[in-house]
Scaffold this active site. Structure first.
Site, PDB file in Angstrom:
ATOM      1  N   LYS A  83     -10.318   5.964   6.129  1.00 17.85           N
ATOM      2  CA  LYS A  83      -9.394   6.708   5.264  1.00 17.85           C
ATOM      3  C   LYS A  83      -9.176   5.974   3.943  1.00 17.85           C
ATOM      4  O   LYS A  83      -9.002   4.748   3.919  1.00 17.85           O
ATOM      5  CB  LYS A  83      -8.043   6.880   5.961  1.00 17.85           C
ATOM      6  CG  LYS A  83      -6.971   7.553   5.097  1.00 17.85           C
ATOM      7  CD  LYS A  83      -5.591   7.487   5.754  1.00 17.85           C
ATOM      8  CE  LYS A  83      -4.521   8.047   4.837  1.00 17.85           C
ATOM      9  NZ  LYS A  83      -3.155   7.814   5.353  1.00 17.85           N
ATOM     10  N   GLU A 143       0.826  -1.213   0.000  1.00 14.14           N
ATOM     11  CA  GLU A 143       0.000   0.000   0.000  1.00 14.14           C
ATOM     12  C   GLU A 143       0.860   1.264   0.000  1.00 14.14           C
ATOM     13  O   GLU A 143       0.451   2.315   0.482  1.00 14.14           O
ATOM     14  CB  GLU A 143      -0.961  -0.010   1.188  1.00 14.14           C
ATOM     15  CG  GLU A 143      -1.921  -1.179   1.136  1.00 14.14           C
ATOM     16  CD  GLU A 143      -3.310  -0.863   1.669  1.00 14.14           C
ATOM     17  OE1 GLU A 143      -3.632   0.310   1.891  1.00 14.14           O
ATOM     18  OE2 GLU A 143      -4.071  -1.824   1.864  1.00 14.14           O
ATOM     19  N   HIS A 181      -5.178   2.239   0.465  1.00  9.67           N
ATOM     20  CA  HIS A 181      -4.350   3.076  -0.408  1.00  9.67           C
ATOM     21  C   HIS A 181      -4.195   2.403  -1.764  1.00  9.67           C
ATOM     22  O   HIS A 181      -3.858   1.221  -1.845  1.00  9.67           O
ATOM     23  CB  HIS A 181      -2.968   3.298   0.209  1.00  9.67           C
ATOM     24  CG  HIS A 181      -3.032   3.957   1.552  1.00  9.67           C
ATOM     25  ND1 HIS A 181      -3.393   3.290   2.682  1.00  9.67           N
ATOM     26  CD2 HIS A 181      -2.775   5.241   1.927  1.00  9.67           C
ATOM     27  CE1 HIS A 181      -3.370   4.126   3.712  1.00  9.67           C
ATOM     28  NE2 HIS A 181      -2.998   5.304   3.280  1.00  9.67           N
TER      29      HIS A 181
END
Length: 255
Positions: free
Chosen positions: A170, A86, A143
């Protein structure tokens, strides 16, 4: 949306909070960066432990974290081991990753721990439960350094993180064109207006996506990452400049 207050810093309300990452390799580098960071415009400090040369030695990690806390004083600390898959600096086995974060939670020196969504439920769920037992907050994160998923996929991941019990969710994505930045911002607005019941963080990375780091108050992202000494991801903006931009947007938005 319910905000979260940690050491007097309220996340999910008003101007997005600025987080500065610490990315030193040696202990001395890390502590020096921390000393410089606390002089910058910031609300949160993130230690990216995957940059640390002894990041697999739990005892040394804890010792550095204690020293960071002494320097940071009341500034909330996020503990993050970003895995190589990530965008992080190092590969780590899932068992070792879980053991490290468990140990940090038990020490309760960090205020927030970052846990990667794609570590899998078998890793994520026990860590979230452990954090709740020790009153440590959690960020569940995802991510994508290769592309920007569809708007529905971005929203779906954030909703999944909420369902798993993260305190903050997130997602960071990489744009391949300007429209990808709009996709990320549209997903952010959709999350805020329809689904979010807790603070969340979104960003489009790289120079093309840097606008997403500035307009969180308008679209819904609660935290933005700025540069103190060194950046931890492409597109981060120097914290003093970022603070000025966020304030201008806030003042314009409330007039």
């Amino acid at each position: 949306m319910q905000s979260i207050t940690i050491r007097g810093v309220t996340i999910g309300e008003g101007i997005p909070k600025i987080c500065i990452p610490i990315v030193g390799v040696t202990k001395n580098d890390i502590l020096h960066e921390t000393e410089k960071a606390i002089l910058c415009h910031m609300d949160l400090l993130e230690w990216r432990v995957d940059y640390y040369e002894n990041c697999f030695d739990i005892q040394k990690v804890i010792e550095v974290l204690v020293d960071i806390r002494q320097i940071a004083k009341q500034i909330p600390i996020i503990f993050t081991f970003r895995t190589s898959k990530e965008g992080g600096e190092k590969q780590i086995a899932l068992e070792q990753y879980s053991t490290l974060i468990h140990a940090v939670i038990e020490q309760h020196t960090a205020d927030i721990v970052d846990i990667e969504l794609y570590s899998g439920d078998a890793v994520v769920m026990p860590l979230i439960e452990k954090a709740k037992q020790h009153t440590v907050k959690t960020i569940l994160s995802s991510h994508d350094f290769k592309c920007t998923p569809t708007e529905n996929e971005i929203v779906s991941r954030l909703c999944r993180m909420q369902q798993l019990g993260a305190d903050i969710t997130k997602i960071a994505v990489m744009p391949q064109c300007k429209k990808d930045v709009l996709v990320l911002l549209s997903a952010t607005e959709q999350m805020q207006s329809k689904y979010a019941d807790r603070p969340f963080i979104t960003m489009s990375m790289g120079a093309m996506g840097s606008i997403s780091r500035m307009v969180g108050e308008i679209f819904g992202s609660a935290v933005t990452f700025g540069v103190g000494n060194k950046s931890s991801a492409p597109g981060q903006i120097e914290s003093t400049i970022l603070k000025q931009i966020l304030q201008i947007i806030h003042d314009t938005n409330v007039m």
